[in-house]
Write a protein that holds these residues in place. Structure first.
Motif, PDB file in Angstrom:
ATOM      1  N   GLN A  55      -4.986   8.023   4.040  1.00  0.00           N
ATOM      2  CA  GLN A  55      -5.130   9.440   3.729  1.00  0.00           C
ATOM      3  C   GLN A  55      -3.982  10.234   4.354  1.00  0.00           C
ATOM      4  O   GLN A  55      -3.401  11.103   3.716  1.00  0.00           O
ATOM      5  CB  GLN A  55      -6.481   9.919   4.283  1.00  0.00           C
ATOM      6  N   LEU A  56      -3.690   9.878   5.615  1.00  0.00           N
ATOM      7  CA  LEU A  56      -2.610  10.570   6.323  1.00  0.00           C
ATOM      8  C   LEU A  56      -1.289  10.350   5.602  1.00  0.00           C
ATOM      9  O   LEU A  56      -0.525  11.300   5.376  1.00  0.00           O
ATOM     10  CB  LEU A  56      -2.494  10.046   7.750  1.00  0.00           C
ATOM     11  N   ILE A  57      -1.043   9.079   5.242  1.00  0.00           N
ATOM     12  CA  ILE A  57       0.207   8.776   4.539  1.00  0.00           C
ATOM     13  C   ILE A  57       0.263   9.570   3.234  1.00  0.00           C
ATOM     14  O   ILE A  57       1.242  10.263   2.946  1.00  0.00           O
ATOM     15  CB  ILE A  57       0.308   7.265   4.235  1.00  0.00           C
TER      16      ILE A  57
ATOM     17  N   THR B  17       2.307  13.887   0.014  1.00  0.00           N
ATOM     18  CA  THR B  17       1.972  14.961  -0.926  1.00  0.00           C
ATOM     19  C   THR B  17       2.495  16.291  -0.415  1.00  0.00           C
ATOM     20  O   THR B  17       3.129  17.053  -1.158  1.00  0.00           O
ATOM     21  CB  THR B  17       0.449  15.066  -1.106  1.00  0.00           C
ATOM     22  N   VAL B  18       2.220  16.578   0.851  1.00  0.00           N
ATOM     23  CA  VAL B  18       2.641  17.860   1.413  1.00  0.00           C
ATOM     24  C   VAL B  18       4.152  18.007   1.289  1.00  0.00           C
ATOM     25  O   VAL B  18       4.648  19.017   0.793  1.00  0.00           O
ATOM     26  CB  VAL B  18       2.205  17.977   2.892  1.00  0.00           C
TER      27      VAL B  18
ATOM     28  N   VAL C 194       0.833  -1.199   0.000  1.00  0.00           N
ATOM     29  CA  VAL C 194       0.000   0.000   0.000  1.00  0.00           C
ATOM     30  C   VAL C 194       0.869   1.252   0.000  1.00  0.00           C
ATOM     31  O   VAL C 194       0.639   2.190  -0.773  1.00  0.00           O
ATOM     32  CB  VAL C 194      -0.962  -0.001   1.202  1.00  0.00           C
ATOM     33  N   ILE C 195       1.884   1.259   0.864  1.00  0.00           N
ATOM     34  CA  ILE C 195       2.719   2.462   0.957  1.00  0.00           C
ATOM     35  C   ILE C 195       3.450   2.711  -0.359  1.00  0.00           C
ATOM     36  O   ILE C 195       3.502   3.843  -0.855  1.00  0.00           O
ATOM     37  CB  ILE C 195       3.704   2.341   2.142  1.00  0.00           C
ATOM     38  N   VAL C 196       3.961   1.627  -0.938  1.00  0.00           N
ATOM     39  CA  VAL C 196       4.635   1.773  -2.236  1.00  0.00           C
ATOM     40  C   VAL C 196       3.661   2.371  -3.259  1.00  0.00           C
ATOM     41  O   VAL C 196       4.001   3.291  -4.012  1.00  0.00           O
ATOM     42  CB  VAL C 196       5.179   0.414  -2.722  1.00  0.00           C
TER      43      VAL C 196
END
Lengths: 668, 584
Positions: free
Chosen positions: A195-197, A202-203, A74-76
Motif C-alpha cells: 500500500q505504501l509503495i 501514485t502520489v 511486485v514492485i514492477v
C-alpha cells in the motif's frame, strides 16, 4: 510504544492471565515467590523500540532474503498498475478535448480516431489488470512464505533456548509472538508495505501530472492536503489515546472475568454472586465507555478525511471553473475535468498512508519482540564427550561400534595427549561440593555432596523449596552449577555433549506433560523407533496397559490438550511408560506417583521397582513409604543436606527424618 | 440466534437506529456532490463565456452538502461507536449474570477457558461486527442504489451498462466469497492446531529437552507450518481474484461509457459534465458491491462467535429455588435415602449407587476411598451443588431441595478440592466467609485453621495482598486460608474435600484437634487420602466405586473391612510427609 505491546496482546486469550497480573497489582514486599525464578521475572516496563529504521531494515531484510525476486515482480506490477490507472485518468482530457469537442456540431462525425484511442487505453487497462492479478498472486507467496519461514525460525530458535528463558518469560508472552505478533507482521507485509509503495508512486506520479496540467490548481490541492494531514494527525492522536485506555480497561475486565470464572465454584459455595457481579459491572461500564470513545474517534476519521477531500475537490472546481471561464492560465475544460479526477486520486493515497501508520507501528512493536527472542543466546554446549555404541573384547577393552550393540560408551578425546579413551556407560553419578543458585545473588543449594553407584536408589526428601527438584535439574544440565563438579561415570558433565548426557538420563517430571497425538505416540516419545510391542511392554511395566486398553481406541486413542481426557494419575503412568521405553541407565523420578492414590500406587510401585532394577535411580517423593527401601535417603533443608543414610540408620539417628517418619504415630 | 442477541440491544436501540439513518444521510449527500459537479461544468464552465455566478452558487451548495455529509458521517460514527460498545457491554453483562445463576453442572458443561473466551474474544468480535453492520450494511446498498438511480436519471442507456456490470461482478464475488470461506474454514482449525503445538512445546519444554527431542519437534513443526502454508496459499489464491476482477469490471465500464458517451455527446443527448458524473458513479457502485461482499465474509466469521455467546445466554440454570423455601437449617444432621446420582442424565452407570447414610449433628465423619470412588460427588450433594438423580437427601431433617439455596450453602460450608483465592488482601479473602467479620474474628478462624502463624510472619500480616490465583502463597498455606474462610461462615456442617493434603501431618493433626475442641456442634465431613487424617473421626465412610463399602469406627473397620485395612497397612509406618514442614 509500551502501550502498543499491551494493545497488541490484549485480545489473545493466552495472555489474559498475564494481563490481569498488571491489574490491581500491589507490590508485596518480601512475599514468598516459591523457589526458582518464577515466570514473573521478565515483566516490568516494556522496552521502547530504540531504532525503528534499523528494525524496519531488518524486517525487510528478512522477507527479501528469500523473496527478493518476488518483491521485484511486485514492485514492477505496482508501478504498471499505477500508470495504467493514471493514463486512464489522463485519458479523460484527451477524450473530451481531442475527440469529443472537435466533433461537436459535426454532422458527420468520424469516430475512427476515438476508436483507436480507446483501443490503446483498453490495452493499457488490460496490462493493468494482468499486473494487479500477478501482484496479488505473488504477494500471497511472499506473505505466507515469510510467515512460514519466520514461524519455523522462531520455533527452531525457541527449542534451542535454555530452560532459564522459559522460567523468566511468561508463557502467554511467548505464545503471543506466534499469534499476535506474527499476525501484525503479516498484515504489514501483505498490506501496509504494498500500500505504501502504491500510495507513494501514485502520489508522486499524480503530483507530476497535476503540475503538468495546471500549477495554480496544484497549489490549491496541496494546501488542502496539508489541512487534511493535520486533521488526521489530530484525530489519530485522540483516538490512539483512547485506544490505550480501552486496551487497559479490556485487560482489567478480562482479568476480572478470568479470575471469577476460575473460581466460579467457590463463588457458588460462598453465595458470593452479588459481590462478584459488582466489580464486574463497574469494569464493564468502564470498558464500554472507553471503547465508545476510542471507536468514536476512529469512526470520525473517515468522514472528516473524505469531506476534506470533497472540499478540496470543490475548491479546485470553483477555482478551476473561474480559471477556465476567465482563461487566465489557459486551462481547458478537458484539463479541468482531468485535474478533478487527479485531485481525487491524490487525496485518496494520502488518506491511505495515514491509515497505515498505526498498523505499521503495531507491527514494528511485534517484530521487535520477535527479533528480541531470535537474538537470545541459545543453550550453550561446549561438551565434546560423545555417547557411542560400543563393543567389549575378551580383555575387557572397549572400542567403538557402528551398530547398535546395547552397550554404550563415552568417547572421550583428550586434547593434550591426542588420545581417545572409551569409558563404559554405567550411570555412576558424583556431586562434588556443588553450589547452585538460579542467579548469583541467591544460592539455592549449598555444598551438596553425594555419590550414586549403578543400581542404587537414592532418595531425596525435604520440604517444598528445599531444593530436591533443583538437584535433579543439575544432573541433566537444565541449569549450570556455580561451583563444584558433577561427574558422570567419572567425567565432568560439562565436558559431555548435552544431547548425549540427556539421552543417558530418563526423567519423569513432577508436572506431567503429554503431547497431542495417540497414546502410542506419546509413549514412543521416549524412543522414536520403538516397535508396537516395545511400547506395549513399556506400558505393562508401568502398569498403564490396563487402563490404556480400556480407553475407547486403546493405544490409538488421541490425546489432546496435554492429555486433558485422562486423569492426573493416568497421565503419570504414561509418563512413567515413556521413561521406561527410553531404557536409560540413570532414572530420575520427581514425585512421579504423587497423584496416584495409595492403593493404585502400590500397583505402580511394582512396575516402578521393575523399572528401577539395574539402574541408578534418583527418587523424589513426599510419601516416605515409597522411599523406605532406598539405598540412601538424603534429607534436604533449605539447600543443605542435613541427614543421609538408609532408612534404618536415619531412624536410629532420631533426627528430622525420624520425626517426620513417626509424625504419624505422634499424632496418635 | 439473532433474536437472542437482539434482545440485549436494549437502551442502545436509539443509537442503533440512528446510525444507519445518519449513514443514509451521508450517502445521499455523497450522491448529490457529483451531480453538482456536473452542473458546475455544464452550466458554469461549459456555457459560452462561462457563468461565474452559477459556479459560485453551486460551489457554495457543494460546500454545504459536504458539511452536511460530514455532519452525518460524524453522527453515524459516534452513534455507531455508542451502539456497538453498549451492545457489547449488555451482552457481557447478560452472560455474566446468567453464569452467576449457573449450577455446578452448568459450569462443568462449559470449561473455564470456554467461558472466558466467550465473555472476551467472542464479544469483541460481535462488537466489531455489529458496528460494521450498523455503519456499512445500510450504507453500502443505499450508496449503490442511489448511485444507480442517479445514473439512470442521467442516462438510462449508459446506466444499464452498470446494471450488467453489477450482476456480473456480483456473481463472481459471490463465487469467490463462498469458495474462500469454505477454504478458510478448513484452514483455521489447522492454524489453531499449530498454535496448540507451540503452546504444548512451551509448557513441556523440559520434557522435550530431557528426551533430546528438539530436532524431532522442529521437524514436526516444520511439517505442520508447511501444511498451513499450502492451505493458506490456496485459500488466499481464491481471494486474490477479487482485485483483478474488480479492476477489469471498472475498466470495462469506463471504456464502454467513454465510447458510447462520446457518441451521445456528439449527438447532443449527453453533456460532458454528465459523462464525468457517470464515471464517478461507476466507482461508487462497484466499490460498494465489493464492500457488501466483505460484510458478508465478516458476518460469516462472526457467526461462530454469536453462536457461542447464545449458548451461554440460552443456558438455563438447572437448579432453582423452590417456591416456598425453608429458610432455616435446624441442625447439622445429614441423611441419604437411596441416593443415586450421575452427572449426565443418560449415563449408564451412576456415579453414586443406592447410598444410605445417617449422620448425626455434630459428628465427625471421615471419608476415604481411591480416586474415582465418588467421595467428592457424595459431599457435593449435601450443599446442593448438584441434585440427586434418585432418592432423597435430608439436611436438618429437610430435603435439600426445599431449602433456599443461599441459606443452605451458608450453613453447609465446603472447602473444595480445587481451592481458589482471589486477588485482594488476606482479610478480604477471609471475609468471603462473612462480610461483617471483625479482624478479631478473622484471626480466631485463622488460629483454628493453623493459618495465623504464617500470616503473622508475613511482613504485612493480614493486609498481605494475595495475587490472582494465590500464586504468592504455598499450597499448604492456601489450603489453610481456605479452611479459615469456610470457618468464618460458622456453618452447621463443614466439609473438607481433601483440604489438608498439602499440610504436614503434625499441623493436620492440630487443625483436627482444634475442630474437635472449638466447634464441637458442627458436623464435620473430612475427605482424605491419608488414614491418619480420618482415623480419629467418630465414624469413617469407606467408598468404593460409588458405593458405601463400609461405615464405622476406625477399629471396627480395621477388623472387618478389607479395603480399609489394606489402605491402613500401606500407609502406617512411613506415611510421614515432608510437605510444608519448614517450607514456610
Amino acid at each position: 510504544m509500551a502501550e502498543i505491546k499491551q494493545m497488541n496482546s490484549g485480545e489473545e486469550k493466552n495472555n489474559i492471565s498475564d494481563k490481569y497480573a498488571k491489574y490491581n497489582r500491589k507490590p508485596v514486599p518480601g512475599a514468598q515467590k516459591g523457589h526458582g525464578p518464577g515466570p514473573g521475572g521478565a515483566r516490568g516496563p516494556k522496552p521502547k523500540i530504540e531504532n525503528p529504521g534499523k528494525l524496519m531494515k531488518r524486517i525487510m531484510g528478512y522477507t527479501l532474503k528469500d523473496y527478493w525476486f518476488h518483491w521485484i515482480i511486485v514492485i514492477v506490477c505496482i508501478v504498471t498498475n499505477v500508470f495504467a490507472s493514471l493514463q486512464g485518468t489522463l485519458f479523460m482530457k484527451t477524450l473530451i478535448d481531442t475527440y469529443i469537442v472537435p466533433l461537436l456540431g459535426n454532422l458527420n462525425p468520424d469516430f475512427g480516431p476515438l476508436a483507436g484511442a480507446i483501443g490503446r487505453v483498453a490495452c493499457f487497462y488490460g496490462i493493468g489488470v494482468i499486473a494487479s492479478f500477478t501482484q496479488s498472486r505473488v504477494m500471497i507467496y511472499i506473505t505466507q512464505g515469510t510467515q512460514r519461514n519466520l514461524r519455523n525460525d522462531m520455533f527452531d530458535k525457541m527449542e534451542s533456548l535454555p530452560i532459564k528463558y522459559f522460567d523468566t518469560h511468561a508463557h502467554g508472552d511467548i505464545m503471543s509472538m506466534y499469534t499476535n505478533d506474527i499476525d501484525t507482521m503479516r498484515q504489514m507485509i501483505s498490506q501496509s508495505i504494498p500500500q505504501l509503495i502504491n500510495s507513494t508512486i501514485t502520489v508522486v506520479s499524480t503530483l507530476v501530472a497535476m503540475f503538468v496540467l495546471d500549477i495554480p490548481l496544484t497549489i490549491v490541492t496541496l494546501v488542502m492536503v496539508f489541512v487534511m494531514m493535520y486533521a488526521a494527525k489530530k484525530i489519530a492522536s485522540q483516538s490512539g489515546r483512547f485506544f490505550v485506555t480501552q486496551q487497559r480497561a479490556l485487560g482489567q475486565l478480562n482479568g476480572c472475568i478470568e479470575e471469577t470464572m476460575t473460581g466460579q465454584k467457590v463463588v457458588k459455595v460462598f453465595c458470593h454472586e452479588k459481590e462478584a457481579l459488582e466489580e464486574f459491572l463497574e469494569l464493564n461500564e468502564q470498558l464500554c465507555d472507553s471503547a465508545y470513545r476510542a471507536n468514536k474517534f476512529a469512526n470520525i476519521m473517515g468522514p472528516v478525511n473524505a469531506q476534506l477531500g470533497n472540499l478540496s475537490y470543490v475548491v479546485c472546481a470553483v477555482v478551476g471553473g473561474i480559471l477556465a471561464v476567465t482563461g487566465v492560465s489557459g486551462l481547458t475544460l478537458g484539463a479541468l475535468a482531468s485535474f478533478l479526477s487527479l485531485n481525487k486520486s491524490f487525496s485518496m493515497p494520502i488518506n491511505q498512508i495515514s491509515m497505515q501508520v498505526n498498523s505499521i507501528i503495531m507491527a514494528m512493536a511485534g517484530a521487535d519482540r520477535i527479533f528480541r527472542m531470535m537474538d537470545e543466546t541459545p543453550e550453550l554446549d561446549e561438551g565434546y564427550v560423545e555417547l557411542v555404541n560400543a563393543v567389549k573384547n575378551d580383555r575387557g577393552e572397549i572400542s567403538e561400534s557402528s551398530e547398535r550393540t546395547g552397550l554404550w560408551a563415552w568417547k572421550h578425546y583428550h586434547k593434550d595427549t591426542d588420545t581417545t579413551t572409551y569409558v563404559e556407560l554405567k550411570g555412576d553419578v558424583v556431586f562434588d561440593h556443588v553450589d547452585f543458585g538460579y542467579n548469583d545473588a541467591k544460592m539455592i543449594l549449598h555444598d551438596i555432596e553425594l555419590t550414586a553407584k549403578p543400581g542404587q536408589k537414592i532418595a531425596f526428601v525435604g520440604a517444598t523449596g528445599a531444593g530436591k527438584t533443583t538437584i535433579t535439574n543439575l544432573i541433566n544440565r537444565f541449569y549450570d552449577i556455580q561451583d563444584g563438579k558433577i561427574r558422570y561415570d567419572g567425567i565432568n558433565i560439562t565436558k559431555i555433549k548435552k544431547d548425549d548426557l540427556r539421552k543417558s538420563l530418563g526423567i519423569v517430571l513432577q508436572d506431567t506433560h503429554l503431547f497431542t497425538g495417540t497414546v502410542m505416540d506419546n509413549i514412543r516419545y521416549g524412543k522414536l523407533d520403538a516397535t508396537e510391542e516395545e511400547v506395549i511392554n513399556a506400558a505393562k511395566l508401568a502398569n498403564a496397559d490396563g487402563f490404556i486398553r480400556r480407553l475407547p481406541k486403546g493405544y490409538n486413542t488421541m490425546l489432546r490438550g496435554d492429555g486433558a481426557n485422562l486423569s492426573q494419575g493416568q497421565r503419570q503412568l504414561l509418563a512413567i511408560a515413556r521413561a521406561a521405553i527410553a531404557d536409560p541407565p540413570v532414572l530420575i523420578l520427581d514425585e512421579a506417583t504423587s497423584s496416584i492414590d495409595t492403593r493404585t500406587e502400590k500397583l505402580v510401585q511394582q512396575g516402578m521397582d521393575a523399572l528401577m532394577k539395574g539402574r541408578t535411580n534418583f527418587v523424589i517423593a513426599h510419601r516416605l513409604s515409597t522411599v523406605k527401601n532406598s539405598d540412601c535417603i538424603i534429607v534436604l533443608e533449605q539447600g543443605h543436606i542435613i541427614e543421609r543414610g538408609t532408612h534404618e540408620q536415619l531412624i536410629e539417628q532420631k533426627g528430622k527424618y525420624y520425626q517426620l517418619y513417626t509424625g504419624n504415630a505422634m499424632a496418635q | 440466534m439473532l433474536k437472542t442477541l437482539g434482545a440485549h440491544i436494549k437502551e442502545y436501540k436509539g443509537a442503533s437506529i440512528a446510525t444507519p439513518i445518519f449513514m443514509i444521510g451521508e450517502v445521499i449527500m455523497e450522491t448529490i456532490i457529483p451531480l453538482l459537479m456536473a452542473s458546475i461544468i455544464d452550466k458554469g464552465v461549459g456555457v459560452e463565456g462561462g457563468n461565474l455566478k452559477h459556479i459560485y452558487f453551486i460551489g457554495a451548495m457543494m460546500v454545504l452538502t459536504a458539511l452536511f455529509s460530514l455532519l452525518f458521517g460524524i453522527g453515524g460514527g459516534v452513534y455507531g461507536a455508542k451502539a456497538s460498545a453498549g451492545f457489547a457491554k449488555n451482552l457481557r453483562k447478560a452472560m455474566y449474570e446468567n453464569i452467576q445463576t449457573f449450577s455446578f453442572a452448568n459450569i462443568d458443561k462449559f470449561s473455564t477457558s470456554g467461558l472466558v473466551t466467550r465473555l472476551t474474544t467472542d464479544v469483541t468480535n460481535i462488537q466489531n461486527a455489529y458496528q460494521m453492520i450498523l455503519r456499512m450494511c445500510m450504507r453500502a446498498p443505499f450508496s449503490l442504489l442511489f448511485a444507480m438511480i442517479m445514473s439512470f436519471c442521467i442516462s438510462p442507456r449508459l446506466a444499464s451498462i452498470y446494471l450488467i456490470a453489477v450482476v456480473i461482478l456480483g456473481t463472481i464475488l459471490a463465487l469467490i466469497v463462498t469458495n474462500a470461506t469454505k477454504h478458510f474454514s478448513q484452514a483455521f482449525p489447522k492454524y489453531d492446531d499449530l498454535n496448540e503445538s507451540v503452546q504444548e512445546n512451551i509448557s513441556a519444554i523440559r520434557v522435550v529437552k530431557a528426551y533430546v527431542r528438539e530436532e524431532h519437534e522442529n521437524k514436526k513443526f516444520q511439517k505442520a507450518s508447511g501444511n498451513i502454508y499450502k492451505i493458506f496459499c490456496k485459500a488466499e489464491g481464491i481471494v486474490a481474484w477479487n482485485g483483478p476482477v474488480m479492476n477489469l469490471t471498472v475498466y470495462s465500464c469506463i471504456i464502454l461509457i467513454s465510447w458510447i458517451g462520446a457518441h451521445m455527446i456528439v449527438q447532443e443527448s449527453l453533456s460532458t459534465g454528465q459523462l464525468m458524473s457517470l464515471l464517478t458513479y461507476c466507482m461508487n457502485i462497484l466499490m460498494n458491491l465489493m464492500m457488501l461482499s466483505m460484510i458478508f465474509v465478516m458476518m460469516t466469521m462472526s457467526a461462530a462467535s454469536a453462536r457461542r455467546i447464545c449458548e451461554v445466554l440460552n443456558e438455563k440454570a438447572d437448579l432453582s429455588n423452590p417456591e416456598n423455601p425453608v429458610c432455616e437449617v435446624k441442625d447439622g444432621s445429614i441423611r441419604f435415602e437411596h441416593v443415586n446420582f450421575s452427572y449426565k442424565k443418560d449415563a449408564d452407570i451412576p456415579v453414586l449407587k443406592d447410598v444410605n447414610l445417617e449422620i448425626r449433628s455434630g459428628e465427625t465423619i471421615g471419608i476415604i476411598g481411591g480416586t474415582g470412588s465418588a467421595k467428592s460427588s457424595l459431599v457435593n450433594l449435601i450443599s446442593r451443588l448438584y441434585d440427586v438423580t434418585e432418592g432423597r437427601l435430608l439436611v436438618g431433617g429437610v430435603d435439600v431441595r426445599d431449602y433456599d439455596m443461599e441459606v443452605l450453602r451458608n450453613q453447609v460450608a465446603v472447602v473444595l478440592q480445587n481451592n481458589v483465592l482471589f486477588s485482594g488482601t488476606i482479610l478480604e479473602n477471609l471475609r468471603w466467609g462473612d462480610p461483617n467479620a471483625t479482624e478479631e474474628e478473622c484471626r480466631r478462624a485463622c488460629e483454628l485453621a493453623c493459618a495465623d502463624e504464617f500470616i503473622q510472619r508475613m511482613p504485612e500480616g493480614y493486609q498481605t495482598f494475595i495475587e490472582q490465583g494465590g500464586t504468592n502463597v504455598s499450597g499448604g498455606q492456601k489450603q489453610r486460608l481456605c479452611i479459615a474462610r469456610a470457618l468464618l461462615k460458622k456453618p452447621k456442617i463443614l466439609i473438607l474435600d481433601d483440604s489438608t493434603s498439602a499440610v504436614d501431618t503434625a499441623t493436620d493433626a492440630k487443625i483436627r484437634k482444634a475442630f474437635a475442641d472449638e466447634i464441637p456442634g458442627t458436623t464435620k465431613l473430612i475427605i482424605a487420602q491419608r488414614v491418619a487424617s480420618v482415623e480419629h473421626a467418630d465414624r469413617i465412610i469407606v467408598m468404593n466405586e460409588g458405593q458405601i463399602y463400609g461405615f464405622g469406627t476406625h477399629s471396627e473397620l480395621l477388623e472387618n473391612n478389607d479395603i480399609y485395612r489394606e489402605v491402613y497397612e500401606s500407609q502406617t509406618a512411613g506415611s510421614g510427609d515432608f510437605d510444608e514442614k519448614g517450607g514456610m
